[in-house]
Enzyme design. Structure first.
Site, PDB file in Angstrom:
ATOM      1  N   GLY A 175       1.141  73.120  -6.081  1.00 23.98           N
ATOM      2  CA  GLY A 175      -0.076  73.368  -5.287  1.00 23.98           C
ATOM      3  C   GLY A 175      -1.330  73.179  -6.116  1.00 23.98           C
ATOM      4  N   GLY A 199      -3.777  74.089  -8.244  1.00 26.13           N
ATOM      5  CA  GLY A 199      -3.993  75.214  -9.163  1.00 26.13           C
ATOM      6  C   GLY A 199      -5.372  75.182  -9.802  1.00 26.13           C
ATOM      7  NE  ARG A 200      -5.823  70.346 -13.065  1.00 26.61           N
ATOM      8  CZ  ARG A 200      -5.654  69.438 -13.933  1.00 26.61           C
ATOM      9  NH1 ARG A 200      -6.458  69.348 -14.932  1.00 26.61           N
ATOM     10  NH2 ARG A 200      -4.666  68.585 -13.844  1.00 26.61           N
ATOM     11  CG  ASP A 239      -8.647  77.925 -17.319  1.00 21.50           C
ATOM     12  OD1 ASP A 239      -8.128  76.936 -16.758  1.00 21.50           O
ATOM     13  OD2 ASP A 239      -9.342  77.839 -18.346  1.00 21.50           O
ATOM     14  NE  ARG A 278      -8.518  64.289  -6.785  1.00 21.84           N
ATOM     15  CZ  ARG A 278      -7.433  64.599  -7.468  1.00 21.84           C
ATOM     16  NH1 ARG A 278      -7.080  63.891  -8.532  1.00 21.84           N
ATOM     17  NH2 ARG A 278      -6.696  65.641  -7.144  1.00 21.84           N
ATOM     18  NE  ARG A 323      -1.383  66.739  -4.047  1.00 13.34           N
ATOM     19  CZ  ARG A 323      -2.103  66.572  -5.135  1.00 13.34           C
ATOM     20  NH1 ARG A 323      -1.531  66.119  -6.224  1.00 13.34           N
ATOM     21  NH2 ARG A 323      -3.383  66.870  -5.159  1.00 13.34           N
ATOM     22  CG  ASP A 327       3.108  66.956  -9.037  1.00 16.90           C
ATOM     23  OD1 ASP A 327       4.111  66.457  -9.566  1.00 16.90           O
ATOM     24  OD2 ASP A 327       2.176  67.434  -9.698  1.00 16.90           O
ATOM     25  CG  ASN A 328       0.356  63.924 -10.521  1.00 17.73           C
ATOM     26  OD1 ASN A 328      -0.255  64.773  -9.888  1.00 17.73           O
ATOM     27  ND2 ASN A 328       0.696  64.075 -11.785  1.00 17.73           N
ATOM     28  CG  ASP A 361      -3.591  64.192 -10.355  1.00 21.16           C
ATOM     29  OD1 ASP A 361      -4.664  64.362  -9.751  1.00 21.16           O
ATOM     30  OD2 ASP A 361      -2.775  65.109 -10.550  1.00 21.16           O
TER      31      ASP A 361
HETATM   32  P1  AMP Z   1      -1.086  67.632 -13.018  1.00 18.53           P
HETATM   33  O1  AMP Z   1       0.207  67.118 -13.581  1.00 18.53           O
HETATM   34  O2  AMP Z   1      -2.236  67.521 -13.930  1.00 18.53           O
HETATM   35  O3  AMP Z   1      -1.358  67.012 -11.701  1.00 18.53           O
HETATM   36  O4  AMP Z   1      -0.902  69.209 -12.749  1.00 18.53           O
HETATM   37  C1  AMP Z   1       0.313  69.777 -12.344  1.00 18.53           C
HETATM   38  C2  AMP Z   1       0.119  71.163 -11.775  1.00 18.53           C
HETATM   39  O5  AMP Z   1      -0.478  72.044 -12.730  1.00 18.53           O
HETATM   40  C3  AMP Z   1      -0.749  71.225 -10.528  1.00 18.53           C
HETATM   41  O6  AMP Z   1      -0.168  72.164  -9.641  1.00 18.53           O
HETATM   42  C4  AMP Z   1      -2.077  71.716 -11.068  1.00 18.53           C
HETATM   43  O7  AMP Z   1      -2.819  72.375 -10.067  1.00 18.53           O
HETATM   44  C5  AMP Z   1      -1.635  72.676 -12.164  1.00 18.53           C
HETATM   45  N1  AMP Z   1      -2.668  72.845 -13.205  1.00 18.53           N
HETATM   46  C6  AMP Z   1      -3.066  71.949 -14.121  1.00 18.53           C
HETATM   47  N2  AMP Z   1      -4.042  72.446 -14.898  1.00 18.53           N
HETATM   48  C7  AMP Z   1      -4.297  73.701 -14.463  1.00 18.53           C
HETATM   49  C8  AMP Z   1      -5.212  74.731 -14.852  1.00 18.53           C
HETATM   50  N3  AMP Z   1      -6.099  74.590 -15.841  1.00 18.53           N
HETATM   51  N4  AMP Z   1      -5.174  75.894 -14.159  1.00 18.53           N
HETATM   52  C9  AMP Z   1      -4.306  76.067 -13.134  1.00 18.53           C
HETATM   53  N5  AMP Z   1      -3.427  75.141 -12.738  1.00 18.53           N
HETATM   54  C10 AMP Z   1      -3.419  73.965 -13.375  1.00 18.53           C
HETATM   55 MG    MG Z   2      -1.593  66.458 -10.043  1.00 16.73          MG
END
Ligand code: AMP
Ligand code: MG
Length: 480
Positions: A85, A87-88, A120, A171, A178, A247-248, A257
């Site tokens: 989900g 997360g940021r 965070d 963005r 996804r 997820d990407n 991403d």
């Molecule tokens: P990504 O591979 O960068 O697309 O991230 C994978 C997952 O990690 C996604 O669910 C993001 O929302 C979560 N995520 C990445 N960085 C952070 C962060 N700084 N704080 C919270 N969730 C994060």
């Molecule tokens: Mg991602």
């Protein structure tokens, strides 16, 4: 103001969590993409105003915005995480663009959400600069991609290995659906959710659907087609996504991403930049089989709504998945035939052999096709091309072979497919370092130069050069 026209927030509550962005303490505007704003019906001057900045930095929820974090799952490096989900990231809402298509406006790096786990929810400034430059360059290179509407410095330091300046990226995407979104409902055996999501995705991305077919099959076939084309385009440009987790992987077929992605300098099919991709799972040459692997995960998720009889559903899904390779190869060969100006009847083996010589000879990929384009139009001496090889004899031998395969009619179009400029890692890295120091001049320069990557511009000639040995970036990192 932003003329929001939201649809995702109307979906059932279990599709997302409502959450407001965390206000940045002391935001400053780095850039607004005026052209994109206009396409979205947003006044760029307003976006650049105090109120605009307040919206872009999570300080103000503007009229019509219904902020939410989307739920999704995903296979990360082959292992399934049922609960990922946003997360940021925070979806502010959607607007209708010039062609009446819904576009998501999302803040990335705007604080914690119920999906943040231990993170965070923030983003460092570097990844903001990187995604801005990369996604806009991809767009200019003609590849489907999410876009950059704005970049903001948040005015706070994040706790990472050492304190580091934070940023917020705005963005724009055709959607943020996804493969992992479908996996989220499949993992919960939520067939009703899967059906709703499928109809929503078809409505949003593949409107000219064939009503005679099952919706899930129609969706699968469309996603297979857009992904086969997308990955071929990445490869033709020497682009390595770096983190092709499900997820990407966007349903719309947009590149999404820009974390540890990179354009390669010297050509090698095994080329990997991502620091966390230790097994080279997402190497340049693996991207098509990985896309097929990801699409197989999508097909699995859709099985319950393809047919209640699992054996039959699997058979139907496999038939669709089997078309991926053929579609991909057709795009890939067509693209390389254009890049090399080859005759239609030239066998595909010639492409593979040519690439193999480039790898052995450690030739800079972009410069090679640039020089080949110039040589084909007799603008340069052959030595300018052969000098790129370690061994000039190997180069001469290859050139003599190539001449046998050229289609003269295709030479002018080489300029439209072989870019003069690509976003090179060392240049992005330098722009990021500048930005951390508060100097955005290189960011601005690159952003402008990469808007016309197929045009020769004497004042940007220095940007064509590959990195010096000491400038070479060999590793890239996830955008956290
Ligand atoms: P990504 O591979 O960068 O697309 O991230 C994978 C997952 O990690 C996604 O669910 C993001 O929302 C979560 N995520 C990445 N960085 C952070 C962060 N700084 N704080 C919270 N969730 C994060
Ligand atoms: Mg991602």
């Amino acid at each position: 103001m932003i003329p929001f026209s939201n649809t995702y927030s109307k979906l059932p509550a279990r599709f997302y969590e409502r959450v407001n962005p965390t206000p940045a303490p002391n935001p400053t505007l780095i850039e607004v993409n005026d052209e994109l704003a206009l396409e979205l019906g947003i006044d760029p001057a307003w976006l650049r105003s105090e109120e605009g900045l307040a919206v872009l930095s999570g300080q103000q929820i503007t009229d019509g915005s219904e902020p939410l974090a989307q739920a999704y799952s995903g296979h990360q490096f082959g292992g399934f995480s049922p609960q990922l989900g946003d997360g940021r990231a925070c979806l502010l809402g959607e607007v209708l663009d010039e062609s009446k298509q819904h576009k998501d406006i999302q803040l990335k790096g705007s604080g914690r959400t119920p999906f943040s786990r231990n993170g965070d929810g923030k983003s460092a400034l570097g990844p903001v600069i990187r995604e801005y430059l990369m996604s806009e360059a991809m767009y200019a290179l003609g590849v489907p991609t999410t876009r950059a509407l704005a970049a903001v410095r948040s005015g706070e330091n994040l706790i990472r290995e050492k304190p580091i300046a934070g940023g917020i990226f705005t963005r724009v995407a055709s959607s943020h659906l996804r493969i992992g979104t479908f996996q989220y409902f499949a993992a919960r055996k939520d067939t009703e959710g899967l059906t709703t999501l499928t109809e929503y995705a078809l409505q949003r991305h593949f409107q000219s659907k064939d009503n005679s077919k099952n919706s899930a099959v129609t969706l699968l076939e469309n996603v297979i087609s857009v992904q086969a084309s997308l990955v071929a385009q990445w490869m033709g440009l020497g682009f390595i996504h770096g983190v092709m987790n499900t997820d990407n992987c966007s349903i719309s077929g947009e590149t999404i991403d820009y974390g540890p992605c990179a354009f390669m300098d010297n050509f090698h099919p095994g080329c990997v930049f991502s620091a966390i991709d230790r097994d080279a799972r997402y190497a340049w040459g693996n991207q098509a089989p990985i896309a097929h692997w990801n699409l197989t995960r999508l097909a699995e998720a859709l099985l319950p709504i393809i047919d209640p009889d699992e054996t039959l559903a699997t058979e139907i899904a496999e038939k669709s998945l089997d078309t991926f390779s053929k579609q991909f190869i057709a795009h890939y060969n067509g693209l390389y035939k254009a890049k090399f100006a080859l005759r239609a009847e030239t066998p595909a083996e010639f492409i593979q052999e040519s690439l193999s010589v480039l790898a052995d000879q450690q030739v800079d990929y972009t410069l090679f096709f640039r020089k080949l384009t110039q040589l084909a139009s007799q603008e340069i001496e052959p030595s300018e091309l052969t000098d790129l090889y370690l061994d000039a004899e190997a180069a001469k031998h290859w050139l003599s072979q190539w001449k046998l395969h050229i289609d003269a009619d295709k030479i002018p179009a080489m300029r439209e497919i072989n870019p003069v400029l690509i976003p090179r890692n060392h240049q992005i890295e330098a722009a990021i370092q500048g930005a951390y120091q508060g100097d955005y001049s290189l960011f601005q320069r690159l952003h402008k130069a990469w808007k016309t990557p197929f045009t020769e511009n004497p004042s940007d000639q220095d940007l064509e050069t590959p990195p010096l040995e000491n400038e070479r970036v060999t590793q890239t990192f996830c955008g956290t």
